[in-house]
Structures are given as structure tokens and as C-alpha cells.
Design a protein around this motif. Structure first.
Motif, PDB file in Angstrom:
ATOM      1  N   UNK A   1      -9.153 -53.261  30.826  1.00 13.75           N
ATOM      2  CA  UNK A   1      -8.988 -53.604  29.425  1.00 13.75           C
ATOM      3  C   UNK A   1      -8.586 -55.081  29.359  1.00 13.75           C
ATOM      4  N   UNK A   2      -9.572 -55.925  29.077  1.00 19.38           N
ATOM      5  CA  UNK A   2      -9.328 -57.366  29.063  1.00 19.38           C
ATOM      6  C   UNK A   2      -8.882 -57.834  27.682  1.00 19.38           C
ATOM      7  N   UNK A   3      -7.999 -58.835  27.661  1.00 21.05           N
ATOM      8  CA  UNK A   3      -7.592 -59.467  26.408  1.00 21.05           C
ATOM      9  C   UNK A   3      -8.525 -60.630  26.129  1.00 21.05           C
ATOM     10  N   UNK A   4      -9.253 -60.523  25.018  1.00 19.84           N
ATOM     11  CA  UNK A   4     -10.226 -61.540  24.633  1.00 19.84           C
ATOM     12  C   UNK A   4      -9.679 -62.339  23.449  1.00 19.84           C
ATOM     13  N   UNK A   5      -9.933 -63.635  23.470  1.00 20.71           N
ATOM     14  CA  UNK A   5      -9.395 -64.529  22.441  1.00 20.71           C
ATOM     15  C   UNK A   5     -10.534 -65.152  21.639  1.00 20.71           C
ATOM     16  N   UNK A   6     -10.361 -65.191  20.317  1.00 19.72           N
ATOM     17  CA  UNK A   6     -11.376 -65.767  19.445  1.00 19.72           C
ATOM     18  C   UNK A   6     -10.721 -66.429  18.238  1.00 19.72           C
ATOM     19  N   UNK A   7     -11.398 -67.450  17.730  1.00 22.58           N
ATOM     20  CA  UNK A   7     -10.895 -68.193  16.575  1.00 22.58           C
ATOM     21  C   UNK A   7     -11.824 -67.968  15.391  1.00 22.58           C
ATOM     22  N   UNK A   8     -11.250 -67.528  14.279  1.00 21.83           N
ATOM     23  CA  UNK A   8     -12.011 -67.337  13.043  1.00 21.83           C
ATOM     24  C   UNK A   8     -11.999 -68.639  12.264  1.00 21.83           C
ATOM     25  N   UNK A   9     -13.163 -69.201  12.022  1.00 24.30           N
ATOM     26  CA  UNK A   9     -13.220 -70.544  11.434  1.00 24.30           C
ATOM     27  C   UNK A   9     -12.757 -70.580   9.976  1.00 24.30           C
ATOM     28  N   UNK A  10     -12.653 -69.414   9.337  1.00 21.13           N
ATOM     29  CA  UNK A  10     -12.147 -69.423   7.960  1.00 21.13           C
ATOM     30  C   UNK A  10     -10.704 -69.918   7.916  1.00 21.13           C
ATOM     31  N   UNK A  11     -10.004 -69.898   9.042  1.00 19.92           N
ATOM     32  CA  UNK A  11      -8.634 -70.404   9.082  1.00 19.92           C
ATOM     33  C   UNK A  11      -8.564 -71.895   8.758  1.00 19.92           C
TER      34      UNK A  11
END
Length: 311
Positions: free
Chosen positions: A134-144
């Protein structure tokens, strides 16, 4: 439900617009030398419902066999749970007739296609597939970026970002023909930190024939000190496959500058999510990477590896 083996051309004709690029037969064919054989499978009752591509390694079916994730593809998003159940049942029967020892499937993080992937996860669990990683994946939502970016990041990231803005750094998107310059910086970064670099420059260049790839560098005066290589994984998601900076210029906080400018660039391109990828390996965290990605405003998702043994 029946299972049918097809060739790569037919598979890509049926699934002409996969919801992520790693499910395309053309991409998998490009990496076919990394497994013993490739199987392109479709599942049909009254019509074709699902498909999946496996690479056989050491008598284990792997999806993916050379990508961050793989898994099932659908023809119509209105796929029913019962149809996924039936596909998994005939898949197991087919695998056993070929004396396959097991099946491993790494699903994308759920934000790639949330409803479908949640259904597949439930069906795999009920079909007896265990969670092996179970890997921890990181992502950025550009609406921020529509608000105050600095309000979304940690205090240490604010200080580093301020330092970067005061360092007269230059962010530049470069042509693919110059992409090897970005690769060179990343290769040096990986060497300095002792991290593996799985793709050669030649494999990156070859992958450009089936996946759109962007290259970026950060300069301090005339010196390239940071870089990123980014794949267009789906219409609204890009994935930072590699990025890094040169340690001798770390005082300029290059990565804080690079990450912010990547987010800004892709927002202007209509991209909704910049996938930074996992910061765990075999579920074990790299704590520094985890904290850095969260500090710059990334959200966290889970990328799950499923396995079922037939021994």
C-alpha cells in the motif's frame, strides 16, 4: 462472461482512449522486452466490457509489468459490479489452465477514475486478492492556485519558497530535442542521493513515441540546477516521473521553486492534477520525501498492490 486473447492492434482499437496511458497496448508493446510474454485480454458477455494487459514474469501475471500502475480498462464507464466479478472469475479459470502461479495487479490511485477503481478494489477483495503493498501517492490539485498558494503549504515550505523567489531563479520549459539536459541533471541528482534511475535516456526518448513528455529546467544565471520530466498520463492528469536538483545549489531551494512553477504551468494548460508519485517503496516511507511533498501542498492517496496465488 468469456475471456479472449487478442493482439495489441485489436486491443488498442477496442480501448482507443484508455483512462491512463499505461493501459495502452502501444506503451506495453514498447516495453515487451522486460517480460517473458504479453497477454492482451478482453472480457465479453453480450458485448466487450473490460480489458487488461499482463506481462508474464517468473510465471506470475503482472499488470503493470513496467509502469507505475496498470489494472483493468473499461469500454463504458457504466460497468456493473457483477460484470467485474464475472471477469475476475473467468480470468482465474484462464490463468489456472495455463498453470500460472499467481496474478499481481497494481491499481492507479483512485483520483484517476474514482468510481470505477473503487468498484474494482471491492471486487478484487471479494475475489480473494490480498493487499501486498500500500503505497502513499502524492498529488497536487491545481485548483489550489486559485487562492493563496502560501496558505496551503507548511511553514518551512513558506520560508523555502520565499528564499527561492529571492534567488533570481529561472524556470524554463525546453524542447524535447534538448530533453537530455533535464535528464542529465536528474541523473546527477539520483547519483548524489543514492537513488536508482530506472529509465535510461534512450528509453525516455523512445517512450516519447507513445506518450507526450514535457521537459523543464531551473537555471541560476547560466547554470541548469534543477529539472523535471513529466508524462501526460490522462487528459487532465500529468505525472512527474523524475525531478531533482543539484546539491551544490541547494541553498537556493530549487525544488520549492520548481514545484510551484510546474503547478502554475499545468494550471494554465487546463491540467487538474499533477501526480508527484509515491514516496514509499514496498510500503516503507522515505520520511523526508513524504514530508517535502506534503509541505508543498500535495494531497495523499493510496496506490494498492493486489496479489492472488494459485499454488
Amino acid at each position: 462472461m468469456e475471456i479472449i486473447e487478442v493482439d495489441s492492434t485489436y486491443y488498442d482499437a477496442v480501448f482507443s482512449r484508455p483512462f491512463h496511458c499505461f493501459n495502452a497496448a502501444a506503451f506495453n508493446s514498447l516495453n515487451g522486452h522486460k517480460c517473458d510474454s504479453i497477454f492482451h485480454l478482453i472480457f465479453r458477455d453480450t458485448k466487450i466490457r473490460l480489458g487488461i494487459i499482463f506481462g508474464l514474469k517468473e510465471n506470475i501475471l503482472n499488470s503493470p509489468f513496467s509502469a507505475p500502475f496498470g489494472g483493468f480498462e473499461y469500454v463504458n464507464e457504466e460497468i456493473r459490479l457483477q460484470q467485474i466479478d464475472a471477469a475476475l472469475e473467468v480470468l482465474e479459470q484462464w490463468a489456472k489452465t495455463k498453470k500460472i502461479q499467481g496474478i499481481k495487479i497494481v491499481s492507479p490511485p483512485f483520483f484517476y477514475k474514482e468510481n470505477f477503481l473503487n468498484k474494482v478494489c471491492n471486487c478484487l477483495h471479494r475475489a480473494g486478492y490480498g493487499t501486498t503493498n500500500m503505497e502513499l501517492n502524492y498529488q497536487f490539485s491545481t485548483h489550489k492556485l486559485e487562492g493563496d498558494y502560501q496558505a496551503t503549504i507548511w511553514n518551512n515550505a513558506k520560508k523555502n519558497f520565499k528564499k527561492a523567489l529571492q534567488s533570481d531563479l529561472i524556470f524554463e520549459k525546453i524542447d524535447a530535442e534538448k530533453g537530455q539536459e533535464a535528464y542529465r541533471i536528474i541523473a546527477q541528482n539520483r547519483k548524489e542521493k543514492g537513488f536508482p534511475l530506472h529509465m535510461t535516456w534512450e528509453s525516455v526518448a523512445t517512450t516519447m513515441s507513445v506518450i507526450p513528455i514535457d521537459f523543464f529546467i531551473v537555471k541560476k544565471e547560466d547554470h541548469a540546477i534543477g529539472a523535471a520530466i513529466v508524462f501526460h498520463v490522462s487528459p487532465k492528469v500529468v505525472q512527474v516521473v523524475y525531478w531533482g536538483d543539484l546539491s551544490q545549489y541547494s541553498e537556493f531551494k530549487t525544488m520549492n521553486f520548481l514545484s510551484y512553477n510546474l503547478f502554475q504551468y499545468y494550471k494554465t494548460q487546463g491540467i487538474e492534477i499533477v501526480d508527484i508519485g509515491p514516496s514509499t517503496k514496498n510500503s516503507i516511507p522515505n520520511f523526508g520525501l513524504c514530508e517535502f511533498k506534503e509541505s508543498i501542498g500535495c494531497d495523499i492517496s493510496v496506490k494498492t498492490e493486489f496479489f492472488k496465488s494459485f499454488n
